[in-house]
Design a protein around this motif. Structure first.
Motif, PDB file in Angstrom:
ATOM      1  N   ARG A   2       0.827  -1.204   0.000  1.00 37.19           N
ATOM      2  CA  ARG A   2       0.000   0.000   0.000  1.00 37.19           C
ATOM      3  C   ARG A   2       0.867   1.262   0.000  1.00 37.19           C
ATOM      4  O   ARG A   2       1.832   1.363   0.747  1.00 37.19           O
ATOM      5  CB  ARG A   2      -0.932   0.000   1.214  1.00 37.19           C
ATOM      6  CG  ARG A   2      -2.136  -0.913   1.032  1.00 37.19           C
ATOM      7  CD  ARG A   2      -2.811  -1.234   2.340  1.00 37.19           C
ATOM      8  NE  ARG A   2      -3.310  -0.048   3.023  1.00 37.19           N
ATOM      9  CZ  ARG A   2      -3.848  -0.099   4.250  1.00 37.19           C
ATOM     10  NH1 ARG A   2      -3.930  -1.263   4.878  1.00 37.19           N
ATOM     11  NH2 ARG A   2      -4.284   0.992   4.833  1.00 37.19           N
ATOM     12  N   ARG A   3       0.479   2.201  -0.865  1.00 41.17           N
ATOM     13  CA  ARG A   3       1.221   3.456  -1.010  1.00 41.17           C
ATOM     14  C   ARG A   3       0.534   4.522  -0.164  1.00 41.17           C
ATOM     15  O   ARG A   3      -0.653   4.816  -0.357  1.00 41.17           O
ATOM     16  CB  ARG A   3       1.282   3.865  -2.475  1.00 41.17           C
ATOM     17  CG  ARG A   3       1.785   2.731  -3.377  1.00 41.17           C
ATOM     18  CD  ARG A   3       1.741   3.131  -4.849  1.00 41.17           C
ATOM     19  NE  ARG A   3       2.851   4.005  -5.202  1.00 41.17           N
ATOM     20  CZ  ARG A   3       2.730   5.165  -5.831  1.00 41.17           C
ATOM     21  NH1 ARG A   3       1.525   5.620  -6.158  1.00 41.17           N
ATOM     22  NH2 ARG A   3       3.793   5.880  -6.142  1.00 41.17           N
ATOM     23  N   VAL A   4       1.289   5.126   0.771  1.00 35.74           N
ATOM     24  CA  VAL A   4       0.712   6.044   1.750  1.00 35.74           C
ATOM     25  C   VAL A   4       1.327   7.424   1.585  1.00 35.74           C
ATOM     26  O   VAL A   4       2.547   7.595   1.707  1.00 35.74           O
ATOM     27  CB  VAL A   4       0.948   5.541   3.189  1.00 35.74           C
ATOM     28  CG1 VAL A   4       0.284   6.474   4.187  1.00 35.74           C
ATOM     29  CG2 VAL A   4       0.417   4.117   3.357  1.00 35.74           C
ATOM     30  N   LEU A   5       0.493   8.429   1.328  1.00 34.53           N
ATOM     31  CA  LEU A   5       0.958   9.793   1.173  1.00 34.53           C
ATOM     32  C   LEU A   5       1.075  10.460   2.542  1.00 34.53           C
ATOM     33  O   LEU A   5       0.111  10.497   3.316  1.00 34.53           O
ATOM     34  CB  LEU A   5      -0.010  10.584   0.288  1.00 34.53           C
ATOM     35  CG  LEU A   5       0.408  12.011  -0.065  1.00 34.53           C
ATOM     36  CD1 LEU A   5       1.663  12.004  -0.937  1.00 34.53           C
ATOM     37  CD2 LEU A   5      -0.732  12.740  -0.778  1.00 34.53           C
ATOM     38  N   VAL A   6       2.260  11.005   2.826  1.00 37.56           N
ATOM     39  CA  VAL A   6       2.534  11.675   4.097  1.00 37.56           C
ATOM     40  C   VAL A   6       2.628  13.167   3.828  1.00 37.56           C
ATOM     41  O   VAL A   6       3.495  13.618   3.085  1.00 37.56           O
ATOM     42  CB  VAL A   6       3.845  11.168   4.722  1.00 37.56           C
ATOM     43  CG1 VAL A   6       4.103  11.852   6.060  1.00 37.56           C
ATOM     44  CG2 VAL A   6       3.813   9.650   4.890  1.00 37.56           C
ATOM     45  N   ALA A  17       7.610   8.420   7.738  1.00 34.99           N
ATOM     46  CA  ALA A  17       7.968   7.533   6.630  1.00 34.99           C
ATOM     47  C   ALA A  17       8.742   6.322   7.137  1.00 34.99           C
ATOM     48  O   ALA A  17       8.511   5.189   6.689  1.00 34.99           O
ATOM     49  CB  ALA A  17       8.781   8.299   5.591  1.00 34.99           C
ATOM     50  N   ALA A  18       9.664   6.542   8.064  1.00 35.98           N
ATOM     51  CA  ALA A  18      10.436   5.430   8.615  1.00 35.98           C
ATOM     52  C   ALA A  18       9.534   4.449   9.350  1.00 35.98           C
ATOM     53  O   ALA A  18       9.705   3.221   9.226  1.00 35.98           O
ATOM     54  CB  ALA A  18      11.513   5.971   9.554  1.00 35.98           C
ATOM     55  N   ARG A  19       8.557   4.956  10.074  1.00 33.94           N
ATOM     56  CA  ARG A  19       7.613   4.075  10.771  1.00 33.94           C
ATOM     57  C   ARG A  19       6.777   3.277   9.773  1.00 33.94           C
ATOM     58  O   ARG A  19       6.504   2.089   9.987  1.00 33.94           O
ATOM     59  CB  ARG A  19       6.703   4.888  11.690  1.00 33.94           C
ATOM     60  CG  ARG A  19       7.415   5.613  12.815  1.00 33.94           C
ATOM     61  CD  ARG A  19       6.442   6.282  13.762  1.00 33.94           C
ATOM     62  NE  ARG A  19       5.702   5.302  14.546  1.00 33.94           N
ATOM     63  CZ  ARG A  19       4.753   5.616  15.429  1.00 33.94           C
ATOM     64  NH1 ARG A  19       4.410   6.882  15.613  1.00 33.94           N
ATOM     65  NH2 ARG A  19       4.124   4.669  16.103  1.00 33.94           N
ATOM     66  N   LEU A  20       6.368   3.927   8.682  1.00 29.03           N
ATOM     67  CA  LEU A  20       5.558   3.241   7.675  1.00 29.03           C
ATOM     68  C   LEU A  20       6.336   2.114   7.005  1.00 29.03           C
ATOM     69  O   LEU A  20       5.785   1.034   6.739  1.00 29.03           O
ATOM     70  CB  LEU A  20       5.071   4.243   6.629  1.00 29.03           C
ATOM     71  CG  LEU A  20       3.998   5.237   7.103  1.00 29.03           C
ATOM     72  CD1 LEU A  20       3.780   6.322   6.054  1.00 29.03           C
ATOM     73  CD2 LEU A  20       2.689   4.521   7.412  1.00 29.03           C
ATOM     74  N   ILE A  21       7.600   2.340   6.729  1.00 30.53           N
ATOM     75  CA  ILE A  21       8.427   1.291   6.129  1.00 30.53           C
ATOM     76  C   ILE A  21       8.504   0.077   7.060  1.00 30.53           C
ATOM     77  O   ILE A  21       8.378  -1.072   6.620  1.00 30.53           O
ATOM     78  CB  ILE A  21       9.837   1.838   5.814  1.00 30.53           C
ATOM     79  CG1 ILE A  21       9.756   2.845   4.664  1.00 30.53           C
ATOM     80  CG2 ILE A  21      10.791   0.699   5.452  1.00 30.53           C
ATOM     81  CD1 ILE A  21      11.042   3.599   4.423  1.00 30.53           C
ATOM     82  N   GLU A  22       8.679   0.337   8.351  1.00 32.22           N
ATOM     83  CA  GLU A  22       8.729  -0.763   9.324  1.00 32.22           C
ATOM     84  C   GLU A  22       7.412  -1.528   9.360  1.00 32.22           C
ATOM     85  O   GLU A  22       7.399  -2.730   9.627  1.00 32.22           O
ATOM     86  CB  GLU A  22       9.038  -0.210  10.710  1.00 32.22           C
ATOM     87  CG  GLU A  22      10.453   0.320  10.877  1.00 32.22           C
ATOM     88  CD  GLU A  22      10.711   0.844  12.264  1.00 32.22           C
ATOM     89  OE1 GLU A  22       9.763   0.837  13.087  1.00 32.22           O
ATOM     90  OE2 GLU A  22      11.847   1.260  12.548  1.00 32.22           O
ATOM     91  N   MET A  23       6.315  -0.842   9.071  1.00 34.95           N
ATOM     92  CA  MET A  23       4.992  -1.473   9.086  1.00 34.95           C
ATOM     93  C   MET A  23       4.666  -2.175   7.771  1.00 34.95           C
ATOM     94  O   MET A  23       3.623  -2.820   7.652  1.00 34.95           O
ATOM     95  CB  MET A  23       3.919  -0.413   9.389  1.00 34.95           C
ATOM     96  CG  MET A  23       4.021   0.211  10.774  1.00 34.95           C
ATOM     97  SD  MET A  23       2.966   1.687  10.944  1.00 34.95           S
ATOM     98  CE  MET A  23       1.323   1.001  10.689  1.00 34.95           C
ATOM     99  N   GLY A  24       5.518  -2.032   6.764  1.00 38.26           N
ATOM    100  CA  GLY A  24       5.286  -2.716   5.497  1.00 38.26           C
ATOM    101  C   GLY A  24       4.565  -1.895   4.447  1.00 38.26           C
ATOM    102  O   GLY A  24       4.102  -2.446   3.441  1.00 38.26           O
ATOM    103  N   PHE A  25       4.521  -0.559   4.639  1.00 36.04           N
ATOM    104  CA  PHE A  25       3.893   0.317   3.660  1.00 36.04           C
ATOM    105  C   PHE A  25       4.965   1.022   2.820  1.00 36.04           C
ATOM    106  O   PHE A  25       6.135   1.072   3.197  1.00 36.04           O
ATOM    107  CB  PHE A  25       3.032   1.384   4.358  1.00 36.04           C
ATOM    108  CG  PHE A  25       1.872   0.831   5.135  1.00 36.04           C
ATOM    109  CD1 PHE A  25       0.735   0.377   4.492  1.00 36.04           C
ATOM    110  CD2 PHE A  25       1.918   0.759   6.522  1.00 36.04           C
ATOM    111  CE1 PHE A  25      -0.346  -0.133   5.199  1.00 36.04           C
ATOM    112  CE2 PHE A  25       0.849   0.260   7.248  1.00 36.04           C
ATOM    113  CZ  PHE A  25      -0.286  -0.193   6.588  1.00 36.04           C
ATOM    114  N   GLU A  26       4.540   1.592   1.707  1.00 38.86           N
ATOM    115  CA  GLU A  26       5.425   2.420   0.884  1.00 38.86           C
ATOM    116  C   GLU A  26       5.076   3.891   1.120  1.00 38.86           C
ATOM    117  O   GLU A  26       4.038   4.370   0.656  1.00 38.86           O
ATOM    118  CB  GLU A  26       5.266   2.087  -0.600  1.00 38.86           C
ATOM    119  CG  GLU A  26       6.146   2.941  -1.496  1.00 38.86           C
ATOM    120  CD  GLU A  26       5.890   2.726  -2.974  1.00 38.86           C
ATOM    121  OE1 GLU A  26       6.407   3.526  -3.784  1.00 38.86           O
ATOM    122  OE2 GLU A  26       5.152   1.773  -3.328  1.00 38.86           O
TER     123      GLU A  26
END
Length: 235
Positions: A2-6, A17-26
């Motif tokens: 899943r691509r997530v706009l921050v 963004a770093a937290r999202l990467i750890e959670m498996g998101f882009e």
């Protein structure tokens, strides 16, 4: 994936963004606001308690502010703000409020009016905290630490971040960021890329800025913190 706009300002955007990467998101990082210091002076006045409304109020504060407030009890609006307070060497006593209304209530419960409350805040803000403190008989003194500026990313900048594929989710942290997103969606091809996205907002007020259609389908954190917003994202 899943691509997530921050959309939040830096340095928070990269932290998210770093937290999202750890959670498996882009993560797709596109800050729509930025914060800049105002270099305030702080006079020597009576201070019973300090209220801090954002990590930015600590991040952008000059050392003179910390020196003047050293040892004073500090109430922070949330845990991330509280962590910034601790790292600055201030005397954190409470970081559980979550929003301005509850922050005012917690200060009022802990201090008999009239308490002299020094509020470290931004120039762009709602007046909820000072209004509630005044209504309870306290004496707030506002020290504007930083300003929030609106960013207008170009179509080329938006394209370089989002690319050719649709965005699955959008994280929104402020009404200012939501307003800038609404404008960007209206004037560029961004609207098409976000047509099927789910909008995750810290509050209903933020969702409402995007318009009724989005507000109806937006998902709202049950508590105004990033931890709860990201928990909602992964459920």
């Amino acid at each position: 994936m899943r691509r997530v706009l921050v959309t939040r300002p830096e340095p928070g955007a990269s932290e998210t963004a770093a937290r999202l990467i750890e959670m498996g998101f882009e993560p797709l990082v596109l800050p729509l606001t930025e914060t800049v210091p105002l270099h305030p002076a702080i006079a020597t006045e009576q201070v019973d308690v300090v209220a801090v409304t954002s990590p930015n109020a600590i991040r952008h504060a000059p050392q003179s502010v910390f020196d003047a407030l050293k040892g004073r009890p500090v109430f922070a609006v949330g845990r991330r703000t509280g962590e910034a307070v601790r790292l600055a060497g201030l005397n954190l006593v409470d970081d559980e409020a979550g929003d301005a209304e509850r922050l005012a209530a917690r200060i009022d419960a802990a201090f008999t009016a009239p308490a002299h409350v020094t509020v470290l805040c931004g120039r762009v803000r709602r007046d909820v905290l000072e209004t509630r403190l005044l209504a309870a008989g306290h004496r707030p003194r506002l020290i504007e630490i930083y300003d929030t500026l609106l960013l207008e990313p170009s179509d080329a900048a938006i394209q370089s971040v989002i690319g050719e594929w649709p965005v699955d989710d959008v994280l929104l942290y402020s009404a200012n960021g939501a307003e800038q997103l609404r404008r960007s969606m209206a004037r560029s091809g961004m609207g098409t890329k976000l047509a099927a996205a789910t909008f995750y907002c810290l509050s209903e007020r933020i969702a409402g800025v995007l318009g009724q259609d989005v507000a109806k389908t937006a998902r709202i954190a049950d508590f105004p913190s990033e931890d709860r917003l990201l928990f909602l994202l992964k459920t």
